[in-house]
Design a protein around this motif. Sequence first.
Motif, PDB file in Angstrom:
ATOM      1  N   CYS B  99      28.242  55.898  -3.363  1.00 27.00           N
ATOM      2  CA  CYS B  99      26.643  56.167  -3.017  1.00 27.00           C
ATOM      3  C   CYS B  99      25.923  55.246  -3.813  1.00 27.00           C
ATOM      4  CB  CYS B  99      26.412  57.613  -3.279  1.00 27.00           C
ATOM      5  SG  CYS B  99      25.953  58.009  -5.099  1.00 27.00           S
ATOM      6  N   ASP B 100      24.510  55.474  -3.467  1.00 28.00           N
ATOM      7  CA  ASP B 100      23.717  54.365  -3.907  1.00 28.00           C
ATOM      8  C   ASP B 100      22.617  55.019  -4.984  1.00 28.00           C
ATOM      9  OD1 ASP B 100      24.251  53.098  -1.228  1.00 28.00           O
ATOM     10  OD2 ASP B 100      23.826  51.479  -2.944  1.00 28.00           O
ATOM     11  N   ASP B 101      22.708  56.577  -4.958  1.00 26.92           N
ATOM     12  CA  ASP B 101      21.903  57.382  -5.849  1.00 26.92           C
ATOM     13  C   ASP B 101      22.229  58.727  -5.434  1.00 26.92           C
ATOM     14  OD1 ASP B 101      20.016  57.914  -7.724  1.00 26.92           O
ATOM     15  OD2 ASP B 101      18.183  56.677  -7.154  1.00 26.92           O
ATOM     16  N   TYR B 102      21.819  59.468  -6.452  1.00 24.56           N
ATOM     17  CA  TYR B 102      22.407  60.870  -6.339  1.00 24.56           C
ATOM     18  C   TYR B 102      21.105  61.703  -6.899  1.00 24.56           C
ATOM     19  CZ  TYR B 102      25.752  64.729  -7.059  1.00 24.56           C
ATOM     20  OH  TYR B 102      26.319  65.938  -7.001  1.00 24.56           O
ATOM     21  N   ASP B 108      11.846  66.077  -5.686  1.00 26.00           N
ATOM     22  CA  ASP B 108      10.372  65.710  -5.630  1.00 26.00           C
ATOM     23  C   ASP B 108      10.329  64.577  -4.707  1.00 26.00           C
ATOM     24  OD1 ASP B 108       7.614  65.283  -7.734  1.00 26.00           O
ATOM     25  OD2 ASP B 108       8.355  63.628  -6.496  1.00 26.00           O
ATOM     26  N   GLU B 110       8.002  62.442  -3.804  1.00 26.48           N
ATOM     27  CA  GLU B 110       7.480  61.162  -4.337  1.00 26.48           C
ATOM     28  C   GLU B 110       8.638  60.387  -4.980  1.00 26.48           C
ATOM     29  OE1 GLU B 110       3.143  60.642  -5.425  1.00 26.48           O
ATOM     30  OE2 GLU B 110       3.402  62.596  -6.087  1.00 26.48           O
ATOM     31  N   GLU B 111       9.432  61.221  -5.820  1.00 26.62           N
ATOM     32  CA  GLU B 111      10.658  60.341  -6.589  1.00 26.62           C
ATOM     33  C   GLU B 111      11.536  59.825  -5.477  1.00 26.62           C
ATOM     34  OE1 GLU B 111      12.117  62.464  -9.643  1.00 26.62           O
ATOM     35  OE2 GLU B 111      13.856  61.167  -9.846  1.00 26.62           O
ATOM     36  N   ALA B 114      10.386  56.922  -3.875  1.00 30.10           N
ATOM     37  CA  ALA B 114      10.557  55.696  -4.741  1.00 30.10           C
ATOM     38  C   ALA B 114      12.052  55.417  -4.693  1.00 30.10           C
ATOM     39  CB  ALA B 114      10.132  56.193  -6.094  1.00 30.10           C
ATOM     40  N   ARG B 115      12.995  56.205  -4.824  1.00 32.98           N
ATOM     41  CA  ARG B 115      14.186  55.745  -5.096  1.00 32.98           C
ATOM     42  C   ARG B 115      14.713  55.513  -3.608  1.00 32.98           C
ATOM     43  NH1 ARG B 115      17.230  57.372  -9.460  1.00 32.98           N
ATOM     44  NH2 ARG B 115      16.208  58.646 -10.857  1.00 32.98           N
ATOM     45  N   ALA B 118      13.847  51.784  -3.576  1.00 33.97           N
ATOM     46  CA  ALA B 118      14.328  50.888  -4.607  1.00 33.97           C
ATOM     47  C   ALA B 118      15.699  50.492  -3.914  1.00 33.97           C
ATOM     48  CB  ALA B 118      14.879  51.852  -5.857  1.00 33.97           C
ATOM     49  N   VAL B 119      16.418  51.492  -3.232  1.00 34.84           N
ATOM     50  CA  VAL B 119      17.664  51.109  -2.587  1.00 34.84           C
ATOM     51  C   VAL B 119      17.382  50.217  -1.563  1.00 34.84           C
ATOM     52  CG1 VAL B 119      19.708  52.067  -1.285  1.00 34.84           C
ATOM     53  CG2 VAL B 119      19.012  53.244  -3.136  1.00 34.84           C
ATOM     54  N   LYS B 121      15.321  47.956  -1.195  1.00 34.54           N
ATOM     55  CA  LYS B 121      14.854  46.729  -1.578  1.00 34.54           C
ATOM     56  C   LYS B 121      16.158  45.708  -1.914  1.00 34.54           C
ATOM     57  CE  LYS B 121      13.620  47.061  -5.983  1.00 34.54           C
ATOM     58  NZ  LYS B 121      13.918  46.171  -7.097  1.00 34.54           N
ATOM     59  N   ARG B 122      16.942  46.514  -2.315  1.00 34.23           N
ATOM     60  CA  ARG B 122      18.106  45.770  -2.682  1.00 34.23           C
ATOM     61  C   ARG B 122      19.320  45.527  -1.327  1.00 34.23           C
ATOM     62  NH1 ARG B 122      16.724  43.223  -6.653  1.00 34.23           N
ATOM     63  NH2 ARG B 122      16.382  44.402  -8.636  1.00 34.23           N
ATOM     64  N   ASN B 125      17.792  43.616   2.831  1.00 36.07           N
ATOM     65  CA  ASN B 125      17.062  42.308   2.690  1.00 36.07           C
ATOM     66  C   ASN B 125      16.552  41.661   3.936  1.00 36.07           C
ATOM     67  OD1 ASN B 125      15.921  40.430   1.129  1.00 36.07           O
ATOM     68  ND2 ASN B 125      18.022  39.580   0.222  1.00 36.07           N
TER      69      ASN B 125
END
Lengths: 230, 230
Positions: B99-102, B108, B110-111, B114-115, B118-119, B121-122, B125
Amino acid sequence: METNPRILLVEDDKNLGYILSEYLAMKGFSVTWAKDGPEALTLLQKNPYSLCILDVMLPSMDGFSVAEQIAASTVQVPYIFLTAKNLKIDKLKGFKLGCDDYIVKPVDEEELVARIKAVLKRTDNTLQQDPQQLLSLGRSTFHFHTQVLHIAGTDHKLTSKESEVLMLLLNHKNSLLDRETALKKIWGSNDYFNRRSMDVIISRLRKHLSDDGHVKITNIHGRGYMLQES
Amino acid sequence: METNPRILLVEDDKNLGYILSEYLAMKGFSVTWAKDGPEALTLLQKNPYSLCILDVMLPSMDGFSVAEQIAASTVQVPYIFLTAKNLKIDKLKGFKLGCDDYIVKPVDEEELVARIKAVLKRTDNTLQQDPQQLLSLGRSTFHFHTQVLHIAGTDHKLTSKESEVLMLLLNHKNSLLDRETALKKIWGSNDYFNRRSMDVIISRLRKHLSDDGHVKITNIHGRGYMLQES
DNA sequence: TTTATCGCTTAACCAAAGGTTAAAAGTGTT
DNA sequence: AACACTTTTAACCTTTGGTTAAGCGATAAA
């Protein structure tokens, strides 16, 4: 030819810094430990890193500022913020600055490693900087840190400005590199003279690249340049 | 002009699912909401997504299993786990599954956004910065970002104005593009001279498109233009 | 059918943008 | 202070593309 991912740890706390760098080294990373922001930036200019771990609370220059400097430079390195403050506003600020993850202390080392790997998984192949092979087809490679462009058996030693522009072009390979963006990143501002300087650099890069039939820099009138690979 | 990132939300909780999909839609994502694992997998086979948000606790098939299926299939989509359980062992399991985030509930919003960014973005492309292939039938595609219209094997480099007009026409494909609206959007105002300019651009676009027998720009007298696809 | 308006196309114009080369200015090294 | 090298500025020329102009065809209202 397998090398460990190089990690730059920016942490002023002696204890935490020691623990983390030891732990990450044990887990197979090549760790450099910087104690403050300026030191980190110097290191980033001189050496390639795969990832940067930034403590937010640092003496003299906080982690956010360091991140801003990184983003403004041509050096592209993913970064993770580390902080004791679990404030939503700070988190959002971190992500706004383009961080790849935001971890709240106390740090669980295993989770940190898992998150580092998750970020590296995504960045390693797409973003350059740490691997050295950059350029495209046929016989071309470009090594940013030595500024050597290798085409068809011959080395072209590029100047700093040439390297920076080529680097940006490579980061946008086969898509438009906006002229204004490039100027702001490399020259700091978009004025008449900088535009002309960039033209000159482009012209020189084209001359260098002319030996590789599979790569060319095309202009999109009024917008910018595109490095096309075929 | 750009298309929104497509997000697949897998969440069985009606309330949370509703709140999140509404919020993400508001933030400019194109959200599809699946209520369980099998549904998610079916959707993933049939449609492209930029990112998948997986609740871990799901009826019949938990999020981890869904992730395993994704990883095993040819479909590559980054995913973020969402869970109420703040157990370290689960977190590590999640990252081990790639996984790319947990993210731990309560979420939240907004968070989360944001996350997600962030994922994306990488990972994304191409889909991220390049609004995708647009034009229609036969052999035609239009790439707004590079201003290239590709028809029947040949590339037509469009000018900025041509691209803007074509883009507007595409956004109103098979329906009327009001002349006044277009003029206001692209030229800023609707006066005699701008109208004449637009005429010229339309004429030039028609010439470009003449190689594609399945697309044509028709005029609707006194109203505007329509790009017809057949 | 007449007439005024709207639309289409081609050509010409011209300011802005870009390409290239050379000279000047800046930088660092011995 | 002489040098080698990089970057900026200058000069000159070509290309580009948005606009304007002009003539003719199409359309709709009277």
